[in-house]
Design an enzyme around this catalytic site. Sequence first.
Site, mmCIF file in Angstrom:
data_model
loop_
_atom_site.group_PDB
_atom_site.id
_atom_site.type_symbol
_atom_site.label_atom_id
_atom_site.label_comp_id
_atom_site.label_asym_id
_atom_site.label_seq_id
_atom_site.Cartn_x
_atom_site.Cartn_y
_atom_site.Cartn_z
ATOM 1 N N TYR A 97 0.879 -1.133 0.083
ATOM 2 C CA TYR A 97 -0.123 0.015 0.058
ATOM 3 C C TYR A 97 0.947 1.345 0.071
ATOM 4 C CZ TYR A 97 -4.392 -1.884 0.718
ATOM 5 O OH TYR A 97 -5.749 -2.552 0.582
ATOM 6 N N LYS A 125 3.274 -15.359 2.055
ATOM 7 C CA LYS A 125 3.592 -16.006 0.750
ATOM 8 C C LYS A 125 4.871 -16.296 0.580
ATOM 9 C CE LYS A 125 1.938 -17.584 -3.171
ATOM 10 N NZ LYS A 125 1.080 -18.932 -3.281
ATOM 11 N N ASP A 137 -2.754 -18.398 0.295
ATOM 12 C CA ASP A 137 -4.019 -18.780 -0.602
ATOM 13 C C ASP A 137 -4.388 -20.092 0.302
ATOM 14 O OD1 ASP A 137 -1.513 -20.163 -0.642
ATOM 15 O OD2 ASP A 137 -1.493 -20.977 -2.711
ATOM 16 N N ASP A 169 -6.197 -7.049 4.019
ATOM 17 C CA ASP A 169 -7.349 -6.562 3.485
ATOM 18 C C ASP A 169 -8.282 -7.469 2.637
ATOM 19 O OD1 ASP A 169 -9.066 -4.284 2.277
ATOM 20 O OD2 ASP A 169 -8.121 -4.826 0.617
ATOM 21 N N ASP A 202 -12.152 -9.231 4.359
ATOM 22 C CA ASP A 202 -13.452 -9.259 3.336
ATOM 23 C C ASP A 202 -14.054 -10.682 3.439
ATOM 24 O OD1 ASP A 202 -13.387 -6.458 2.936
ATOM 25 O OD2 ASP A 202 -14.330 -6.738 1.020
HETATM 26 C C1 IPM Z 1 -10.391 -1.221 4.379
HETATM 27 C C2 IPM Z 1 -10.422 -0.819 2.703
HETATM 28 C C3 IPM Z 1 -9.508 0.059 2.391
HETATM 29 C C4 IPM Z 1 -8.337 -0.363 2.444
HETATM 30 C C5 IPM Z 1 -9.779 1.187 1.067
HETATM 31 C C6 IPM Z 1 -10.882 1.908 1.347
HETATM 32 C C7 IPM Z 1 -8.591 1.960 0.802
HETATM 33 O O1 IPM Z 1 -10.857 -1.513 1.825
HETATM 34 O O2 IPM Z 1 -10.184 -0.742 5.080
HETATM 35 O O3 IPM Z 1 -10.384 -2.443 3.898
HETATM 36 O O4 IPM Z 1 -7.725 -1.126 1.161
HETATM 37 O O5 IPM Z 1 -7.427 -0.639 3.199
HETATM 38 MN MN MN Z 2 -10.904 -3.639 2.242
#
Ligand code: IPM
Ligand code: MN
Length: 368
Positions: A142, A192, A224, A248, A252
């Site tokens: 990032y 990884k 993975d 990240d 999710d």
């Molecule tokens: C998160 C979001 C952010 C990230 C984005 C909005 C920059 O997806 O907080 O998970 O990738 O960190």
């Molecule tokens: Mn995210």
Amino acid sequence: MKKVNIVTLPGDGIGPEVTAVAVDVLTEAARQAGVEITVTEHLFGGCCYEKNGVPVTDEILDSCKQAKIVLLGAVGGPQWDNLSADKRPEAGLLKLRKELGVYANLRPIQVYPALAGASTLKEEVIEGTDILIVRELTGGIYFGEPRYTSEENGDPFSVDTMKYSRSEVQRVARVAFEAAQKRDKRVCSVDKANVLESSRMWRKSILEIADEYPDVELSHMLVDNCAMQIIRDPKQFDVMVTGNLFGDILSDAASMLTGSLGMLPSASLGGENGLYEPVHGSAPDIAGQGVANPLAAVASAALLCRYSLHLESAAQNIEAAIQKVLESGLRTADLYSEEPGTTLANTHQIADMLLKTVSNKEMITHQA
Ligand code: IPM
Ligand code: MN
């Protein structure tokens, strides 16, 4: 009464709606624990760009640094998708995280029993899941340099850099080890290392300090495989520690264990600073309709009580109220599935029940 000032950055889309609920619940829970919350609110993200031409200004950053405690809603929306990288709402968020130095992003994944049926996964797979994802937040791909776009023989290309130093890895690993000591005493480090140099550094750096936490069992998993294991058998995990990009993506995926991304809170910590935000985005499609699920924002306020205010009782009061709402059967649209015993509710109805429950605790305490 002790006074604490916090900064709120409601942001874009549903951000303002869910942040308003979180602030009300936070104020009430803190008040009962003897702390008066005062709030300084600023523009942030797309709405800040509209007024100031940038997603966050230096003054706003200074205000956040001064308060040390920041509650954020969400940023982004389709109208800002074509801005240059540095003007995008997300750039403001990355800058805020970096400037506050909040390198450890805690994302607890807890399955509320009342919601076990709301997940797309089988109930027996997810019930009882309790994972703490510790995601490195101010390094890795990032932020790595160099990062640029160029051209070679008429063929454009782009470069991002995944870079981790030993000190960066070890400081976030310490957060994971210390968290594990208060839980099931297991840390799984995700990387990884079979391919990436930065992952080999990651693994080596963690192994170097593992001896300092003899009570914690350390394991390593390739990212993975981890993505697959989260879906196959989430209960095997206690604390997971991983880099910025992997964290990240995995968080999710893990959010679906809870039934909805709308349930996931987060705390980003570094030094004395704490940034609290729901993991979900700005959901522009439902913004302004009063139907957003405020529970992730409210759960983030609970984490604020726990980690920045050191008011564990207030944190638990808020978390119990969330549980009560879910047990009552009230569901915002993202969670609603016509299951018997559940009722479709809007943001306001959820907020109302949360506030009543949080204040009711006071009566019980006073009677006792
Ligand atoms: C998160 C979001 C952010 C990230 C984005 C909005 C920059 O997806 O907080 O998970 O990738 O960190
Ligand atoms: Mn995210």
